[in-house]
Scaffold this motif. Structure first.
Motif, PDB file in Angstrom:
ATOM      1  N   LEU A  87     -25.471 -19.658  -6.942  1.00  0.00           N
ATOM      2  CA  LEU A  87     -24.858 -19.639  -5.763  1.00  0.00           C
ATOM      3  C   LEU A  87     -23.405 -19.934  -6.303  1.00  0.00           C
ATOM      4  CD1 LEU A  87     -24.529 -18.961  -2.506  1.00  0.00           C
ATOM      5  CD2 LEU A  87     -24.975 -21.168  -2.470  1.00  0.00           C
ATOM      6  N   VAL A  88     -23.078 -20.682  -6.939  1.00  0.00           N
ATOM      7  CA  VAL A  88     -22.441 -21.184  -7.156  1.00  0.00           C
ATOM      8  C   VAL A  88     -21.311 -19.986  -8.539  1.00  0.00           C
ATOM      9  CG1 VAL A  88     -21.025 -23.328  -8.496  1.00  0.00           C
ATOM     10  CG2 VAL A  88     -22.629 -23.792  -6.762  1.00  0.00           C
ATOM     11  N   ALA A  89     -22.920 -20.039  -9.448  1.00  0.00           N
ATOM     12  CA  ALA A  89     -21.913 -19.235 -10.369  1.00  0.00           C
ATOM     13  C   ALA A  89     -21.555 -18.366  -9.790  1.00  0.00           C
ATOM     14  CB  ALA A  89     -22.823 -18.757 -11.029  1.00  0.00           C
ATOM     15  N   ILE A  90     -21.319 -17.373  -8.623  1.00  0.00           N
ATOM     16  CA  ILE A  90     -20.656 -16.604  -8.145  1.00  0.00           C
ATOM     17  C   ILE A  90     -19.590 -16.043  -7.458  1.00  0.00           C
ATOM     18  CG2 ILE A  90     -21.496 -14.766  -6.723  1.00  0.00           C
ATOM     19  CD1 ILE A  90     -23.807 -14.001  -7.277  1.00  0.00           C
ATOM     20  N   VAL A  91     -19.578 -17.774  -6.847  1.00  0.00           N
ATOM     21  CA  VAL A  91     -18.954 -17.553  -5.147  1.00  0.00           C
ATOM     22  C   VAL A  91     -17.821 -18.806  -6.157  1.00  0.00           C
ATOM     23  CG1 VAL A  91     -20.226 -17.744  -3.074  1.00  0.00           C
ATOM     24  CG2 VAL A  91     -19.734 -19.666  -4.376  1.00  0.00           C
ATOM     25  N   GLY A  92     -18.055 -19.238  -7.332  1.00  0.00           N
ATOM     26  CA  GLY A  92     -17.181 -20.770  -7.587  1.00  0.00           C
ATOM     27  C   GLY A  92     -17.069 -22.304  -7.366  1.00  0.00           C
ATOM     28  N   GLU A  93     -17.009 -23.071  -8.177  1.00  0.00           N
ATOM     29  CA  GLU A  93     -16.827 -24.339  -7.678  1.00  0.00           C
ATOM     30  C   GLU A  93     -16.412 -25.447  -6.491  1.00  0.00           C
ATOM     31  OE1 GLU A  93     -17.404 -26.625 -11.652  1.00  0.00           O
ATOM     32  OE2 GLU A  93     -18.638 -25.603 -12.678  1.00  0.00           O
ATOM     33  N   GLN A  94     -15.388 -24.617  -6.220  1.00  0.00           N
ATOM     34  CA  GLN A  94     -14.968 -24.792  -5.148  1.00  0.00           C
ATOM     35  C   GLN A  94     -16.036 -25.424  -4.302  1.00  0.00           C
ATOM     36  OE1 GLN A  94     -14.373 -20.966  -6.046  1.00  0.00           O
ATOM     37  NE2 GLN A  94     -14.864 -20.536  -3.627  1.00  0.00           N
ATOM     38  N   VAL A  95     -17.039 -24.434  -3.986  1.00  0.00           N
ATOM     39  CA  VAL A  95     -17.566 -24.473  -2.772  1.00  0.00           C
ATOM     40  C   VAL A  95     -18.559 -26.105  -2.452  1.00  0.00           C
ATOM     41  CG1 VAL A  95     -18.222 -22.254  -1.823  1.00  0.00           C
ATOM     42  CG2 VAL A  95     -19.891 -23.288  -3.572  1.00  0.00           C
ATOM     43  N   LEU A  96     -18.908 -26.830  -3.869  1.00  0.00           N
ATOM     44  CA  LEU A  96     -19.544 -28.122  -4.323  1.00  0.00           C
ATOM     45  C   LEU A  96     -18.897 -29.319  -3.414  1.00  0.00           C
ATOM     46  CD1 LEU A  96     -20.576 -27.746  -8.647  1.00  0.00           C
ATOM     47  CD2 LEU A  96     -22.197 -27.574  -5.588  1.00  0.00           C
ATOM     48  N   SER A  97     -19.377 -30.005  -2.728  1.00  0.00           N
ATOM     49  CA  SER A  97     -19.097 -31.530  -2.503  1.00  0.00           C
ATOM     50  C   SER A  97     -19.652 -32.794  -2.734  1.00  0.00           C
ATOM     51  CB  SER A  97     -19.126 -31.291  -0.815  1.00  0.00           C
ATOM     52  OG  SER A  97     -20.653 -31.339  -0.331  1.00  0.00           O
TER      53      SER A  97
END
Length: 76
Positions: free
Chosen positions: A66-76
């Motif tokens: 998921l993160v590989a597609i949407v980008g690391e900005q979604v990680l919290s």
């Protein structure tokens, strides 16, 4: 990209995440800017103001995809 997990499928694009639960029970949608991923507890959540939801994924590989597609900005 489609990511299969135990309760359905995630359909992920660089702009949107859709979760289609098994047997067509429900479809959850959120724009990428409204989602967060908590890797430590394998949770994908969305907060778009009046609508909020969260979902626990099965493993870290699904989070990584998921993160590989949407980008690391979604990680919290």
């Amino acid at each position: 990209m489609v990511i299969t997990f135990s309760r359905g499928k995630l359909i992920v694009s660089p702009f949107e995440v859709q979760i289609r639960l098994q047997d067509g029970q429900a479809v959850l949608r959120a724009m990428v800017e409204d989602i967060q991923v908590r890797r430590d507890v394998l949770v994908l959540s969305a907060d778009a103001g009046a609508v909020q939801w969260s979902l626990t994924l099965d493993n870290e590989t699904q989070i990584d995809s998921l993160v590989a597609i949407v980008g690391e900005q979604v990680l919290s």
